[in-house]
Design a protein around this motif. Structure first.
Motif, PDB file in Angstrom:
ATOM      1  N   THR A  12      72.560  40.293  21.423  1.00 25.74           N
ATOM      2  CA  THR A  12      73.803  41.063  21.300  1.00 25.74           C
ATOM      3  C   THR A  12      73.545  42.507  20.892  1.00 25.74           C
ATOM      4  O   THR A  12      74.254  43.413  21.342  1.00 25.74           O
ATOM      5  CB  THR A  12      74.746  40.389  20.302  1.00 25.74           C
ATOM      6  OG1 THR A  12      74.092  40.261  19.032  1.00 25.74           O
ATOM      7  CG2 THR A  12      75.147  39.008  20.791  1.00 25.74           C
ATOM      8  N   ASP A  16      74.842  45.633  23.023  1.00 24.08           N
ATOM      9  CA  ASP A  16      75.652  46.687  22.394  1.00 24.08           C
ATOM     10  C   ASP A  16      75.051  48.064  22.672  1.00 24.08           C
ATOM     11  O   ASP A  16      75.763  49.022  23.006  1.00 24.08           O
ATOM     12  CB  ASP A  16      75.739  46.469  20.882  1.00 24.08           C
ATOM     13  CG  ASP A  16      76.607  45.287  20.492  1.00 24.08           C
ATOM     14  OD1 ASP A  16      77.463  44.888  21.311  1.00 24.08           O
ATOM     15  OD2 ASP A  16      76.437  44.767  19.373  1.00 24.08           O
ATOM     16  N   TRP A  41      79.104  37.002  24.861  1.00 21.74           N
ATOM     17  CA  TRP A  41      79.135  38.350  24.274  1.00 21.74           C
ATOM     18  C   TRP A  41      80.196  39.159  24.999  1.00 21.74           C
ATOM     19  O   TRP A  41      80.252  39.173  26.233  1.00 21.74           O
ATOM     20  CB  TRP A  41      77.774  39.029  24.427  1.00 21.74           C
ATOM     21  CG  TRP A  41      77.780  40.498  24.053  1.00 21.74           C
ATOM     22  CD1 TRP A  41      77.552  41.032  22.822  1.00 21.74           C
ATOM     23  CD2 TRP A  41      78.003  41.613  24.941  1.00 21.74           C
ATOM     24  NE1 TRP A  41      77.638  42.406  22.870  1.00 21.74           N
ATOM     25  CE2 TRP A  41      77.915  42.787  24.152  1.00 21.74           C
ATOM     26  CE3 TRP A  41      78.283  41.727  26.294  1.00 21.74           C
ATOM     27  CZ2 TRP A  41      78.085  44.066  24.707  1.00 21.74           C
ATOM     28  CZ3 TRP A  41      78.467  42.988  26.856  1.00 21.74           C
ATOM     29  CH2 TRP A  41      78.353  44.141  26.050  1.00 21.74           C
ATOM     30  N   ARG A  42      81.052  39.792  24.245  1.00 20.45           N
ATOM     31  CA  ARG A  42      82.029  40.726  24.807  1.00 20.45           C
ATOM     32  C   ARG A  42      81.833  42.061  24.116  1.00 20.45           C
ATOM     33  O   ARG A  42      81.749  42.123  22.886  1.00 20.45           O
ATOM     34  CB  ARG A  42      83.456  40.233  24.605  1.00 20.45           C
ATOM     35  CG  ARG A  42      83.767  38.927  25.319  1.00 20.45           C
ATOM     36  CD  ARG A  42      85.237  38.543  25.187  1.00 20.45           C
ATOM     37  NE  ARG A  42      85.493  37.256  25.811  1.00 20.45           N
ATOM     38  CZ  ARG A  42      85.562  36.099  25.152  1.00 20.45           C
ATOM     39  NH1 ARG A  42      85.409  36.093  23.829  1.00 20.45           N
ATOM     40  NH2 ARG A  42      85.780  34.967  25.803  1.00 20.45           N
ATOM     41  N   GLY A  43      81.753  43.123  24.914  1.00 19.23           N
ATOM     42  CA  GLY A  43      81.510  44.436  24.336  1.00 19.23           C
ATOM     43  C   GLY A  43      82.251  45.520  25.074  1.00 19.23           C
ATOM     44  O   GLY A  43      82.688  45.340  26.213  1.00 19.23           O
TER      45      GLY A  43
END
Length: 377
Positions: A12, A16, A41-43
Motif C-alpha cells: 500500500t 500511495d 487498496w483504494r487510493g
C-alpha cells in the motif's frame, strides 16, 4: 497461504507513492482501486476542482469512455447465448435499412464487435472541427463546445459512418477501431429486445452484476460525487477546460457509461468468472484479431475485451476508455485474482511536434509505472 514477502501482494505504501507521482507529473486528480484476492487498496491523489482545491476521492463517479464497449458486447453476447442473435449472422438480417445492400450482407455481428467491419468512424462528420480525426494535427477543439448540449440520435450518427469511405473490406485485418460499430450494436439490441439499448444493458448487465453506481446517463450531468473533467486537446485548450457537463448521446452504448473504480472491478471480475455471459461466449470474447486503435497503435482486440501483456507476466483482460476530459482503465488478471481500475481527470495532455505526432510527457511514464505496480506488484 502466500509468503508475506510475496511481491505480488499489495504494497500500500508503494501504491500511495506511485499514484501521488502521477499527480505530480501533471494529472490534476486520479483515483484507483487495486484488488489482490481478499486484499483491497483504494487510493486517490490530487484535486477534483483546480479552482477550489476540492480533493478527489476513490468513490467518485466518472465517465469511463470506451469501457462501455465491454458492457454492450456482453449484452449482445447474452442474446447470442439465448439464440436470438447469431454471432456470424450478417447485420442486414436484423437492420437492413441501416447497413443496406451487399455491405450489410457481408458485415457480421462479430465484425461489429471486434472492429473488423470496415465501417468508418462518424465522429469527424458529427464534429466538424475534428474533420482530420484521428490525425490530431488536423483537428481543432471548437466542436467540443459547439456540441456540449447537442442531442444526437444513434441512427443519424450511424448514417454518417456508413456513408463515409470504408476503412477496409468486411472481415479484413487489421481492423480499424470505430464507434459506428457499437452504435449499430445498440440498435441491434433495441431491435431484438424491444427495449432501448440503455434499458437492455441496465437490466441485463449492470443490474445483473449488482453495480450500484453505474449507469448510461440520459442527461448531460454526472449525478453524485464526481470530479471536473479537464480536456487539453493536445495543448490546443490551454488551460484545460472542464467538460464534466456534456450530453453523451454522441457515443451512447459505445462510450457513454458512468461508473466507479469499485464497480468496474466487480463487473470485470464477474465477467471473467463466466457469471455475465456463458463460458462459450467468454471464450469468443477472448479470441483476438489485430485492430488499429484511434491512437494509431495496433492492438489485439477481442469481442469488447483486449489483453494487456508483459514479458514474464500473467495476462490481464479489460478495456480502456476516454471521454472529453475523462480517462479510465480497467484490467483483471485472467485468473480473476488481481484487478486494477484507475480514473484520471485530464485527457490529451501530450502536445504535438511539427509532424503532428504526440510528444512524450512525464504523465505517460508515471501512469505506466503506477499501472505496472498495480498489476504485477
Amino acid at each position: 497461504m502466500r509468503n508475506a514477502l510475496d511481491p505480488a501482494q499489495l504494497d500500500t505504501a508503494q501504491l500511495d507513492a506511485a499514484i501521488a507521482h502521477v499527480h505530480r507529473a501533471g494529472i490534476p486528480g486520479l483515483f484507483a482501486e487495486v484488488r489482490d484476492g481478499d486484499q483491497i487498496w483504494r487510493g486517490a491523489a490530487g484535486v477534483a476542482d483546480t479552482t477550489t482545491g476540492r480533493p478527489v476521492t476513490p468513490d467518485m463517479r466518472h465517465r469511463v469512455g470506451s469501457i462501455t464497449k465491454t458492457f454492450t458486447a456482453a449484452a449482445v453476447l447474452q442474446q447470442v447465448d439465448s439464440g436470438r442473435i447469431g454471432l456470424d449472422t450478417p447485420i442486414a438480417r436484423y437492420l437492413p435499412s441501416l447497413v443496406p445492400g451487399e455491405r450489410g450482407e457481408a458485415i457480421t455481428v462479430r465484425m461489429l464487435i471486434n472492429h473488423t467491419s470496415g465501417l468508418a468512424e462518424y465522429l469527424p462528420y458529427a464534429y466538424p472541427s475534428l474533420k482530420g480525426f484521428p490525425n490530431a494535427a488536423d483537428t481543432r477543439p471548437e466542436s467540443l463546445d459547439d456540441n456540449r448540449f447537442t442531442r444526437f440520435h444513434a441512427t443519424e450518427l450511424i448514417g454518417m459512418g456508413v456513408r463515409a469511405p470504408a476503412t477496409g473490406a468486411p472481415g479484413s485485418t487489421p481492423g480499424i477501431y470505430s464507434n459506428t460499430n457499437y452504435l449499430l450494436l445498440g440498435e441491434l439490441l433495441e431491435h431484438i429486445t424491444g427495449t432501448t439499448a440503455r434499458q437492455c444493458i441496465t437490466r441485463n448487465v449492470i443490474e445483473r452484476a449488482g453495480l450500484r453506481n453505474t449507469e448510461l446517463p440520459t442527461g448531460a450531468h454526472i449525478e453524485g460525487p464526481h470530479s471536473h473533467l479537464y480536456e487539453a486537446w493536445f495543448g490546443m485548450i490551454d488551460p484545460p477546460r472542464d467538460y464534466s457537463v456534456f450530453d453523451m448521446s454522441w457515443v451512447g452504448p459505445a462510450a457513454g457509461l458512468i461508473s466507479t473504480v469499485t464497480d468496474l472491478n466487480r463487473f470485470y471480475g464477474l465477467l471473467l468468472a463466466g457469471e455475465i455471459v456463458s463460458q462459450a461466449s467468454l471464450t469468443q470474447m477472448r479470441r483476438t484479431v489485430p485492430v488499429i486503435s484511434q491512437e494509431g497503435k495496433t492492438i489485439e482486440y477481442g469481442l469488447g475485451l483486449y489483453p494487456t501483456e508483459a514479458p514474464g507476466q500473467p495476462t490481464f483482460w479489460g478495456h480502456g476508455g476516454s471521454a472529453w476530459g475523462a480517462g479510465a482503465l480497467s484490467a483483471t488478471r485472467a485468473d480473476g485474482n488481481r484487478q486494477l481500475s484507475v480514473a484520471v481527470n485530464l485527457q490529451r495532455w501530450n502536445t504535438l511536434d511539427p509532424s503532428g505526432k504526440p510528444q512524450p510527457h512525464p504523465i505517460d511514464a508515471a501512469l505506466a509505472a503506477f499501472c505496472r505496480l498495480a498489476m504485477y506488484g
